[in-house]
Enzyme design. Structure first.
Site, PDB file in Angstrom:
ATOM      1  N   GLU A 148       0.680  -1.462  -0.074  1.00 48.67           N
ATOM      2  CA  GLU A 148      -0.075   0.110   0.100  1.00 48.67           C
ATOM      3  C   GLU A 148       0.927   1.289   0.012  1.00 48.67           C
ATOM      4  O   GLU A 148       0.518   2.065  -0.607  1.00 48.67           O
ATOM      5  CB  GLU A 148      -0.895  -0.083   1.078  1.00 48.67           C
ATOM      6  CG  GLU A 148      -2.253  -1.064   0.979  1.00 48.67           C
ATOM      7  CD  GLU A 148      -1.774  -2.342   1.642  1.00 48.67           C
ATOM      8  OE1 GLU A 148      -0.694  -2.784   1.846  1.00 48.67           O
ATOM      9  OE2 GLU A 148      -2.731  -3.215   1.432  1.00 48.67           O
TER      10      GLU A 148
ATOM     11  N   HIS B 223      -9.066  -5.387  10.599  1.00 50.51           N
ATOM     12  CA  HIS B 223      -9.939  -5.042   9.406  1.00 50.51           C
ATOM     13  C   HIS B 223     -11.187  -4.274   9.617  1.00 50.51           C
ATOM     14  O   HIS B 223     -11.961  -4.251   8.658  1.00 50.51           O
ATOM     15  CB  HIS B 223     -10.272  -6.233   8.885  1.00 50.51           C
ATOM     16  CG  HIS B 223      -9.036  -6.964   8.077  1.00 50.51           C
ATOM     17  ND1 HIS B 223      -8.009  -7.419   9.210  1.00 50.51           N
ATOM     18  CD2 HIS B 223      -8.729  -7.497   6.721  1.00 50.51           C
ATOM     19  CE1 HIS B 223      -6.997  -7.652   8.308  1.00 50.51           C
ATOM     20  NE2 HIS B 223      -7.424  -7.972   6.909  1.00 50.51           N
TER      21      HIS B 223
END
Lengths: 361, 331
Positions: free
Chosen positions: B61, B130
């Site tokens: 990322e 998450h």
């Protein structure tokens, strides 16, 4: 600026076509740019010590050949991005001493209107994309500039500079992988001055015996190690990478061995503790790139000692004039605090006028 | 009969239209191309647009978001997908330092027209890592825009305006909303030929006179359910205001609603400490103090990391019953 020992021969690199094609004027131009960088920084240091400049001042003194040699190879679609030791690259791409000096003084006439400071010079009109403060943080951006060049179908590349300390940042390794995976024309240039701030390379980086750039093997990327004292060697080495980027859209990892004469920044109180005075003295006396190039040009009969003195004098005068310009320039106005945050607000577009953008007070 | 499509389909339509609208729009993210999207938002786009426009990124990322930021400075318009917005934390330096401050530090010479989109919600039984809701964290940073659409209509209209925006827009969706259907007019039903929802404009989702339930993202859906209960059982007529955009913020719509109802609750799935509700309630207190008949309340996720066990996790999130219960204390 006289070197105590004559420079070793650079014939091998001098004969490289990219160097053999240099005119005398161009060779002198390279010297002038290096000297201008040095005098600019010496002048800024003087004003820092006098208290006129605050913040951080990361000096490039000793490393000038790296930026000047590599940037001298670039053309219309080639881009430059670096970290916080950015004055040399800025002047090498053609930014003026005035705008650069005013910026470190925090003045409105600075290249970033006093909003960036020493570490954050930008000149997109000269394909110069900063000046970035976080170690290694610019390496994905450089990869992105190369992505853009490729996306637009241009024949170009991005020179993405980083220090030897940055090679241990995760973002750098992610950038290497992306660049190799996607065939991006980016050239990562590790300016290895031996120290990540006060920690020596030995104490900070695990790497193959061949050097830091050999880590590129792990990414199936071409690499090379270059001695940064000689402009000829830098230009010959970097040019191979530029050709690779232009012709094959492939990245390269380069390590250019260099040395900073000063501390990590001017605020580095230990600059002569983690390195011995003898070591610093040796690099200043024996491996100074400006001395080296000056002697090369004298040996070649391109300039005389007097010519060098004249160039040095002119650069000093230019730096003094830049300091005067900075001193007499106004500080930014308080009203500018909320400019340059959102493009849409600055340009008074419908999007910029819709909703509340700022929440102070 | 108005056209109904899911939030996911509407979002995909918006992306597809922008790929057609501007050759410089590129979609990049993990599994967005050949896999058709981890949550199938980008399904079919790689088949239609090919390798140049829809690109699978490695799990990297910081690298690919930073790369998108660099490319955007040159004029590419990257739309980056985060499989979960929780993964933004891996790219934090790029998203906070580089995307948000390059413009300022260059004295306005640079702009960063990037969109970073993905689901930013809890409540899906996947544990704390998450389930982050970082809208308040990113909205804290001047230079960034934060958008959080709650229905199919808005997600399409807002993704299109976000991609056309010349500043970085962090576009926060919800996996829970992806399957929810809503009315989305087709382009030939629209005067302008396309659906654009401006960033910075809130929407009254339900008119009411007794209390304002102000919310963003999925909490809007929860608030609407609470409003039904309040009306049916307690004869309380709640107004539901969907902010849609968090920064810039439609302050005017908030104050108009509060001045009408004199009571407000901010509902969000974010955490309470310095959440969006903290900002909004402070603004209401400062600007509409005399219009208030009761303190502004905030309903948020429980101030704890997301619980894995679904039996407990659902209790951490705002529920209609909680909203009703709290509303009754001030109505």
């Amino acid at each position: 600026m006289a070197s105590k020992t004559p420079p070793k021969s650079t014939a091998e690199y001098a004969d490289d076509p990219i160097n053999a094609s240099l005119s005398n004027e161009e060779k002198i131009g390279l010297l002038r740019t290096m000297v201008r960088i040095r005098r600019f920084e010496q002048t800024s240091l003087k004003h820092y010590h006098a208290g006129s400049i605050g913040g951080f001042l990361h000096l490039y003194i000793g490393q000038e050949s790296v930026a000047v040699g590599s940037i001298s190879l670039l053309g219309e679609h080639d881009h430059v991005i670096t970290a916080y030791r950015d004055h040399g690259h800025a002047l090498a791409v053609g930014m003026s001493m005035d705008e650069c000096m005013a910026e470190v003084f925090g003045k409105k006439t600075g290249c970033s209107k006093g909003k960036g400071g020493s570490m954050h010079y930008f000149a997109p009109d000269k394909n110069y994309w900063g000046g970035h403060g976080i170690v290694g943080g610019q390496t994905p951006l450089g990869t992105g500039l190369a992505f853009g060049v490729k996306y637009f179908g241009q024949k170009g590349c991005c020179l993405c500079y980083l220090g030897d300390g940055a090679i241990n940042q995760g973002a750098f390794h992610e950038a290497l992988n992306l660049a190799a995976l996607w065939d991006l024309p980016v050239i990562f240039i590790i300016e290895n001055n031996g120290y990540s701030m006060g920690t020596s390379q030995l104490r900070s980086s695990a790497h193959p015996e061949e050097g830091l750039a050999a880590r590129a093997e792990g990414y199936n990327m071409d690499w090379a190690k270059i001695d940064g004292v000689s402009l000829y060697e830098i230009r010959a080495g970097v040019n191979k990478a530029v050709e690779r980027a232009h012709e094959h859209s492939r990245p390269t990892l380069l390590e250019i061995k260099t040395y900073r004469h000063k501390g990590h920044s001017v605020a580095d109180a230990n600059a002569e503790k983690y390195r011995t005075k003898e070591e610093i003295r040796e690099y200043m006396d024996e491996h100074d790139p400006i001395d080296f190039w000056t002697h090369t040009l004298i040996e070649e009969g391109v300039i005389t000692t007097d010519d060098f003195k004249q160039i040095n004098k002119e650069a000093g005068a230019e730096a003094d004039a830049a300091a005067k310009f900075a001193i007499k320039s106004p500080y930014p106005d308080e009203s500018e605090i909320f400019d340059d945050i959102y493009w849409e607000v600055d340009n008074n577009t419908e999007a910029g006028r819709t909703g509340r953008h700022f929440f102070h007070g | 009969m108005p056209r109904e499509i899911t939030y996911r389909e509407a979002l995909r339509e918006g992306l597809d239209e922008e790929l057609a609208h501007d050759d410089n729009v590129v979609i990049i993210g993990e599994e967005v191309a050949e896999y058709n999207g981890a949550y199938k938002v980008t399904e079919g786009l790689w088949n239609k647009w090919g390798d140049k426009r829809v690109i699978d990124a490695p799990i990297s990322e910081a690298g690919f978001i930073g790369m998108g930021i660099g490319a955007s400075m040159l004029g590419v318009r990257p739309v980056m997908e985060l499989m979960f917005y929780s993964f933004a934390y891996v790219a934090f330096d790029q998203m906070m330092n580089n995307a948000a401050t390059c413009r300022y530090m260059s004295g306005g010479l640079i702009n960063v027209p990037i969109v970073v989109r993905g689901p930013a919600n809890g409540g899906t039984n996947v544990g704390a890592t998450h389930s982050h809701t970082p809208e308040n964290i990113f909205a804290n940073m001047p230079g960034l825009k934060v958008v959080s659409p709650s229905d199919a209509h808005d997600v399409k209209g807002l993704i299109k305006s976000s991609i056309r925006d010349n500043d970085p827009v962090y576009f926060m969706e919800s996996t829970v909303l992806y399957g929810m259907s809503g009315e989305v007019p087709s382009n030939d039903e629209l005067d302008d030929g396309e659906l654009i929802v401006p960033i910075g404009k809130a929407k009254v989702k339900r008119e009411g006179a007794d209390i304002s339930l102000i919310a963003h993202g999925r909490a809007v859906v929860t608030s609407l359910a609470a409003a039904d209960i309040l009306a049916d059982k307690y004869n309380i007529n709640a107004e539901v205001l969907d902010l849609r955009s968090i920064r810039p913020l439609d302050e005017q719509a908030i104050m108009e609603s509060v001045r009408k109802t004199h009571r407000a609750i901010y509902v969000e799935e974010n955490k309470p400490f310095c959440g969006i509700g903290a900002q909004v309630s402070s603004m209401i207190m400062e600007q509409a103090f005399d219009d208030l008949d009761a303190p502004v309340l905030r309903i948020t996720s429980a101030d704890a990391p997301a619980f894995y066990s679904p039996a407990i996790e659902k209790l951490q999130l705002p529920a209609p019953e909680e909203i009703v219960e709290r509303a009754l204390t001030i109505c």
